[in-house]
Design a protein around this motif. Structure first.
Motif, PDB file in Angstrom:
ATOM      1  N   THR A 224       8.079  -2.462 -18.580  1.00  0.00           N
ATOM      2  CA  THR A 224       8.595  -3.137 -17.339  1.00  0.00           C
ATOM      3  C   THR A 224       8.468  -1.857 -16.150  1.00  0.00           C
ATOM      4  N   SER A 225       8.243  -0.600 -16.639  1.00  0.00           N
ATOM      5  CA  SER A 225       8.063   0.429 -15.495  1.00  0.00           C
ATOM      6  C   SER A 225       6.605   0.797 -15.302  1.00  0.00           C
ATOM      7  N   SER A 285      11.765   5.670 -16.458  1.00  0.00           N
ATOM      8  CA  SER A 285      10.822   5.491 -15.851  1.00  0.00           C
ATOM      9  C   SER A 285      10.284   7.096 -15.277  1.00  0.00           C
ATOM     10  N   GLN A 286      11.099   7.796 -14.848  1.00  0.00           N
ATOM     11  CA  GLN A 286      10.867   9.564 -14.506  1.00  0.00           C
ATOM     12  C   GLN A 286      10.211  10.040 -15.830  1.00  0.00           C
ATOM     13  N   ARG A 287      10.690   9.966 -16.929  1.00  0.00           N
ATOM     14  CA  ARG A 287      10.255  10.489 -17.973  1.00  0.00           C
ATOM     15  C   ARG A 287       8.575  10.098 -18.106  1.00  0.00           C
ATOM     16  N   LEU A 288       8.080   8.847 -17.985  1.00  0.00           N
ATOM     17  CA  LEU A 288       7.035   8.267 -17.952  1.00  0.00           C
ATOM     18  C   LEU A 288       6.223   9.291 -16.832  1.00  0.00           C
ATOM     19  N   ILE A 289       6.472   9.142 -16.083  1.00  0.00           N
ATOM     20  CA  ILE A 289       5.995   9.984 -14.680  1.00  0.00           C
ATOM     21  C   ILE A 289       5.782  11.351 -14.922  1.00  0.00           C
ATOM     22  N   ARG A 290       6.666  12.097 -15.471  1.00  0.00           N
ATOM     23  CA  ARG A 290       6.542  13.255 -15.700  1.00  0.00           C
ATOM     24  C   ARG A 290       5.409  13.610 -16.825  1.00  0.00           C
ATOM     25  N   LEU A 291       5.511  12.814 -17.951  1.00  0.00           N
ATOM     26  CA  LEU A 291       4.359  12.754 -19.014  1.00  0.00           C
ATOM     27  C   LEU A 291       2.856  12.418 -18.343  1.00  0.00           C
ATOM     28  N   GLN A 292       2.823  11.723 -17.578  1.00  0.00           N
ATOM     29  CA  GLN A 292       1.459  11.210 -16.870  1.00  0.00           C
ATOM     30  C   GLN A 292       1.091  12.228 -16.085  1.00  0.00           C
ATOM     31  N   LEU A 293       1.843  12.968 -15.205  1.00  0.00           N
ATOM     32  CA  LEU A 293       1.565  14.062 -14.629  1.00  0.00           C
ATOM     33  C   LEU A 293       1.219  15.304 -15.218  1.00  0.00           C
ATOM     34  N   GLY A 297      -3.026  11.782 -15.678  1.00  0.00           N
ATOM     35  CA  GLY A 297      -3.255  10.545 -15.920  1.00  0.00           C
ATOM     36  C   GLY A 297      -2.870   9.704 -14.411  1.00  0.00           C
ATOM     37  N   PRO A 298      -3.358   8.400 -14.328  1.00  0.00           N
ATOM     38  CA  PRO A 298      -2.874   7.546 -13.103  1.00  0.00           C
ATOM     39  C   PRO A 298      -1.508   7.196 -13.096  1.00  0.00           C
ATOM     40  N   VAL A 299      -0.804   7.392 -12.078  1.00  0.00           N
ATOM     41  CA  VAL A 299       0.381   6.922 -11.872  1.00  0.00           C
ATOM     42  C   VAL A 299       0.991   5.937 -11.057  1.00  0.00           C
ATOM     43  N   LEU A 300      -0.014   5.238 -10.357  1.00  0.00           N
ATOM     44  CA  LEU A 300       0.359   4.363  -9.601  1.00  0.00           C
ATOM     45  C   LEU A 300       1.115   3.239 -10.108  1.00  0.00           C
ATOM     46  N   GLY A 301       0.734   2.786 -11.140  1.00  0.00           N
ATOM     47  CA  GLY A 301       1.537   1.582 -11.968  1.00  0.00           C
ATOM     48  C   GLY A 301       2.949   2.186 -12.326  1.00  0.00           C
ATOM     49  N   LEU A 302       3.192   3.297 -12.225  1.00  0.00           N
ATOM     50  CA  LEU A 302       4.517   3.966 -13.024  1.00  0.00           C
ATOM     51  C   LEU A 302       5.461   4.100 -11.772  1.00  0.00           C
ATOM     52  N   VAL A 303       4.666   4.492 -10.433  1.00  0.00           N
ATOM     53  CA  VAL A 303       5.446   4.828  -9.146  1.00  0.00           C
ATOM     54  C   VAL A 303       5.783   3.808  -8.321  1.00  0.00           C
ATOM     55  N   ARG A 304       5.092   2.460  -8.541  1.00  0.00           N
ATOM     56  CA  ARG A 304       5.115   1.496  -7.575  1.00  0.00           C
ATOM     57  C   ARG A 304       6.655   1.002  -7.554  1.00  0.00           C
ATOM     58  N   PRO A 305       7.168   0.864  -8.776  1.00  0.00           N
ATOM     59  CA  PRO A 305       8.708   0.232  -8.865  1.00  0.00           C
ATOM     60  C   PRO A 305       9.585   1.148  -8.046  1.00  0.00           C
ATOM     61  N   LEU A 306       9.378   2.386  -8.006  1.00  0.00           N
ATOM     62  CA  LEU A 306      10.204   3.190  -7.242  1.00  0.00           C
ATOM     63  C   LEU A 306      10.253   3.547  -5.777  1.00  0.00           C
ATOM     64  N   LEU A 307       9.305   2.725  -5.052  1.00  0.00           N
ATOM     65  CA  LEU A 307       8.813   2.829  -3.967  1.00  0.00           C
ATOM     66  C   LEU A 307      10.272   2.539  -3.047  1.00  0.00           C
ATOM     67  N   ASP A 308      11.100   1.672  -3.251  1.00  0.00           N
ATOM     68  CA  ASP A 308      12.183   1.355  -2.703  1.00  0.00           C
ATOM     69  C   ASP A 308      13.552   2.075  -2.990  1.00  0.00           C
ATOM     70  N   THR A 309      13.287   2.985  -3.574  1.00  0.00           N
ATOM     71  CA  THR A 309      14.476   3.752  -4.306  1.00  0.00           C
ATOM     72  C   THR A 309      14.757   5.003  -3.290  1.00  0.00           C
ATOM     73  N   GLU A 310      15.816   5.658  -3.282  1.00  0.00           N
ATOM     74  CA  GLU A 310      16.021   6.929  -2.722  1.00  0.00           C
ATOM     75  C   GLU A 310      15.758   7.919  -3.591  1.00  0.00           C
ATOM     76  N   LEU A 311      15.077   7.992  -4.685  1.00  0.00           N
ATOM     77  CA  LEU A 311      15.081   9.207  -5.631  1.00  0.00           C
ATOM     78  C   LEU A 311      14.146  10.356  -5.033  1.00  0.00           C
ATOM     79  N   GLY A 312      14.608  11.614  -5.147  1.00  0.00           N
ATOM     80  CA  GLY A 312      13.865  12.695  -4.688  1.00  0.00           C
ATOM     81  C   GLY A 312      13.351  13.539  -5.709  1.00  0.00           C
TER      82      GLY A 312
END
Length: 848
Positions: A224-225, A285-293, A297-312
């Motif tokens: 789902t991430s 989700s963040q673990r997946l992003i770190r691994l993909q970075l 590799g492409p990260v758009l599909g992983l990052v899109r669900p986090l667009l409306d969060t306030e994470l930094g």
């Protein structure tokens, strides 16, 4: 709890009345059960293999009821004595040990007792494979359709059938589970057109999610991430190897939680997103992003669900930026949001603002683009200041502020910016300056597709001023073709198709203009910021042809979120359509927009058409003074360019009609004389300007009370042939009501009726129409009719296939053909008699 317990078969049967026809089963499955019960398949040897929740148990129970009703002795293996059974049913065979499976393997050889075995596709031991291989057929369990889901929901909830189908994909177990949840929360309103489920309904699935194995839940969270079935990513998230990932995926798929391509069912994905604690979801989700970075590799599909969060954080900011780069070409609006998220997450803004500004501009947010670009331009040490200046300059072009755009293009001083600056100089009537800038742009930088296309655009515009329509249209068509491969991802001040359409409309080449616009729309040339322009110009062509319905529909499809430049054309279209439909109330209503247009925007070469139309409306409403200074500026601009007939004639034609509307006969006569001068100096081989001049002369005579019906008829039909259908009908109609000769009046009214709203003025005999074609066009027509392709014709005549296409477009317009088939039929009629004489049958014509 096993993964499939979310869709427990027992719950399926709890909703079924044992005496009713089971709505979970489709007609082929019920027919199969009837055949077994009636002894048509004796002994039955069937396998029912499907993931959990697909209705295997429901099918077996339905079969048992059918058989028992016919007096067949049925026994459930492991639950009842099977010694005297005529039919043995085995459920969940995938859970049986090898010794039991071996016994069933032996029973499968019994030619007296029937055997039906249900199992999931995983796990599949060798013993289970051997057993299933002895069976004679496999039952296919299909998803539930809308009517069967509505039957399960009951009359009160039947309106939710489409929602349930979308959430469950029709998997029976999930349908029943969701139907139960909706019944429990029957007091909670769920709109029939809802696209998601209320939280209280999803909360009914919490116990099932809590009982999922940890690795299955982690897999669902990763899926789902946006991880989908990337084995390397999933192995890292699940802390296992590739085989472990395969086992977990197979288990989840066998439990009915994943579709065949590894995507969670919408209901499962929603339950995971709503019911699993946010911190756990974000951790995955963040673990997946770190691994993909790390693996780039492409990260758009992983990052899109986090667009409306306030994470930094640095990693997330880097991911947002990488995702924006991925999205920029196809979805600039999403890319702009991702750049904004990267800035919020802590990325230094100066490193991405230039790209952010460009994506915002391509998404149509010109104000944001200007604001962002200005930040870069104002920072002395910022990278990308030249690119930011180009973006800002192009945004100012779309806002109609050409002087500001020229200033920024000059400051940027790249090859492309000098080309764009040359176009602005030309649009403002500065011919010498435009030629100088274009020459300087040719001296450096590589000839990329973009610079080549935009240089050709400027050269085509220059040729429209200095050389006439034929070379201009050819150059602009080549520019449009060169831009096609890359144009969809660019932010351009204008497109070759749009400029070509403007030129085509002002020299009677409406078919060619339409072709250019259609190709631009198909290729998405210029991206989002040019789509409205292409549609508006298409609507303008329809309006000129008298097709007000198509023009109105196209105008409405554009919407109201327009740049100032496009808004001006939209206002001109609304005014022109209201004028052509004699809607005085609409004209008065939009006059406020006209006044705003006059104040906000200045006339230049490419806005002569809308300002000319507004001038006629102003005359109709007695407000001519409102546009006097703009029209005078247009005349000054055209004089500076040497009064090019192609552009000047359009202004004189509009001014003629404004004067006629205002009953200013002397002024109208002055504009008619100007049109005659345009015809005298025109290099237009189609005779378009001569047609305008002759029509203008007929108007002046008509206003003076002298109506030569034959001359008006010829002039009106010539106007119609150029594509000005509404003007043609109006000329004939106005002449009819001003003549005192009744016979002439009747003839002219008939002429007006025949021209209004039609694409042809009546088919002339072939011999009279042959002269419509030039020598080259007859050569092209002969070869095309003989069956050659455009490329083959071009090879014969030593011209490009594109030029052949342009010849065909011109011939289609002149002959009034309504389709390609119609054109070919007319050309065949025209050229066959003259080209076939003395030629043996079947021999192709030889190019001259």
């Amino acid at each position: 709890m096993p993964a499939s317990d979310i869709a427990s078969p027992g719950r399926i049967d709890s909703l079924m009345d044992s005496t009713s026809d089971d709505p979970l089963l489709d007609e082929p499955t019920r027919e199969l059960c009837r055949a077994v019960a009636h002894g048509k398949l004796t002994p039955a040897r069937l396998a029912v293999v499907a993931p959990g929740g697909h209705g295997k148990t429901a099918m077996l129970r339905h079969l048992a009821r059918r058989c028992e009703a016919r007096g067949v002795a049925v026994a459930w293996y492991g639950q009842q004595d099977v010694a005297t059974a005529e039919l043995i049913l085995v459920d969940d065979a995938h859970e049986l040990d090898d010794s039991v499976l071996a016994e069933l393997h032996e029973r499968a050889g019994d030619e007296v007792t029937g055997l039906v075995i249900a199992a999931r596709p995983w796990p599949r031991s060798p013993a289970l494979n051997a057993l299933l291989s002895r069976l004679r057929g496999q039952v296919v369990l299909r998803p539930l359709d809308i009517p069967r889901i509505a039957a399960l929901l009951g009359r009160d909830r039947a309106g939710l059938a489409e929602l349930v189908r979308a959430q469950t994909l029709g998997v029976p177990g999930f349908v029943v589970r969701l139907a139960n949840a909706l019944r429990v929360h029957s007091g909670d309103p769920v709109p029939a057109d809802a696209t998601d489920l209320p939280a209280p309904v999803l909360a009914e699935f919490r116990p099932e999610l809590d009982r999922l194995p940890p690795e299955t839940l982690s897999l669902l969270l990763a899926a789902t991430s946006g991880a989908r079935l990337d084995v390397d990513l999933l192995a890292a998230v699940l802390d296992t190897d590739h085989d472990g990932v395969a086992r977990t995926v197979d288990a989840a798929r066998a439990g009915g939680l994943l579709t065949s391509d590894g995507v969670p069912l919408p209901l499962v994905a929603n339950a995971v997103r709503v019911l699993v604690p946010e911190e756990r979801r974000l951790a995955i989700s963040q673990r997946l992003i770190r691994l993909q970075l790390a693996r780039k590799g492409p990260v758009l599909g992983l990052v899109r669900p986090l667009l409306d969060t306030e994470l930094g954080g640095t990693a997330l900011a880097e991911a947002f930026e990488a995702a924006a780069t991925e999205a920029a070409e196809r979805d600039p609006a999403l890319a702009a949001r991702l750049y904004a998220a990267a800035a919020r997450a802590g990325h230094p803004p100066t490193e991405l603002v230039c790209r952010w500004a460009e994506t915002a501009a391509r998404a149509g947010d010109l104000d944001a683009a200007l604001r962002l670009a200005d930040r870069v331009i104002a920072a002395p040490r910022a990278e990308g200041r030249t690119d930011a200046a180009n973006t800002a300059a192009t945004a100012f072009v779309h806002k109609g502020q050409l002087e500001r755009a020229s200033e920024l293009y000059r400051w940027s001083n790249t090859r492309l910016s000098r080309v764009n600056s040359a176009l602005i100089a030309l649009r403002n009537g500065k011919l010498t300056e435009a030629e100088s800038l274009l020459d300087s742009a040719d001296r450096d930088a590589p000839p990329t597709l973009v610079t080549t296309a935009m240089t050709a655009l400027v050269r085509g515009t220059l040729e429209s001023v200095t050389s006439g329509p034929a070379p201009a249209l050819s150059t602009l068509a080549d520019a449009a073709e060169a831009l096609d491969p890359v144009g969809h991802s660019l932010f351009l001040p204008d497109t070759p198709a749009a400029v070509g359409a403007l030129v085509g409309m002002q020299c009677g080449e409406l078919s060619l203009a339409t072709t250019l616009l259609d190709r631009a729309v198909e290729a998405d040339s210029g991206g989002r910021t040019s789509r409205a322009r292409h549609r508006l110009l298409s609507a303008w062509i329809a309006m000129l042809r008298g097709d007000t319905d198509t023009a109105t529909h196209t105008l409405k499809s554009v919407g109201r979120e327009l740049s100032p430049r496009d808004w001006l054309f939209a206002v001109g279209l609304r005014a022109g359509l209201a004028r052509r439909t004699s809607d005085l109330a609409a004209l008065r209503e939009l006059w406020g927009d006209v006044r705003e247009a006059v104040i906000r925007l200045r006339v230049e070469l490419f806005t002569i058409l809308p300002f000319g139309e507004l001038a006629i409306v102003a005359a109709r409403l007695g407000e001519r003074e409102r546009l006097a200074h703009q029209l005078e500026r247009a005349r000054t601009l055209l004089r500076a360019l040497g009064d090019p007939p192609l552009w000047s004639a359009a202004l004189y034609w509009s001014s003629l009609h404004a004067a006629i509307t205002a009953d200013e006969r002397d002024e109208a006569a002055e504009h008619a004389r100007a049109l005659a001068r345009c015809a005298d100096h025109s290099t237009d081989h189609t005779g378009y300007h001569r047609v305008l001049a002759e029509a203008a002369a007929c108007w002046i005579d008509t206003l003076g009370g002298t109506v030569d019906a034959a001359r008006v008829d010829v002039a009106a039909r010539a106007l119609h042939a150029t594509g000005l259908c509404w003007d043609a009908a109006r000329l004939a109609g106005q002449a009819a009501i001003r003549t005192t000769d009744r016979a002439a009046m009747v003839a002219l009214l008939e002429c007006a009726r025949s021209l209004q709203g039609s694409s042809t003025a009546g088919a002339a005999p072939p011999e009279s129409r042959l002269g419509v074609l030039s020598e080259r066009e007859r050569q092209v027509a002969e070869l095309v009719v003989s069956g050659l392709t455009y490329r083959q014709v071009g090879d014969r005549l030593f011209i490009s296939a594109k030029t052949v296409e342009h010849h065909m477009a011109r011939m289609r317009q002149r002959l009034g053909a309504t389709s390609r088939a119609d054109l070919l039929a007319q050309l065949r009629e025209l050229v066959t008699p003259s080209s076939s004489a003395g030629r043996s049958p079947g021999r192709r014509p030889r190019a001259r």
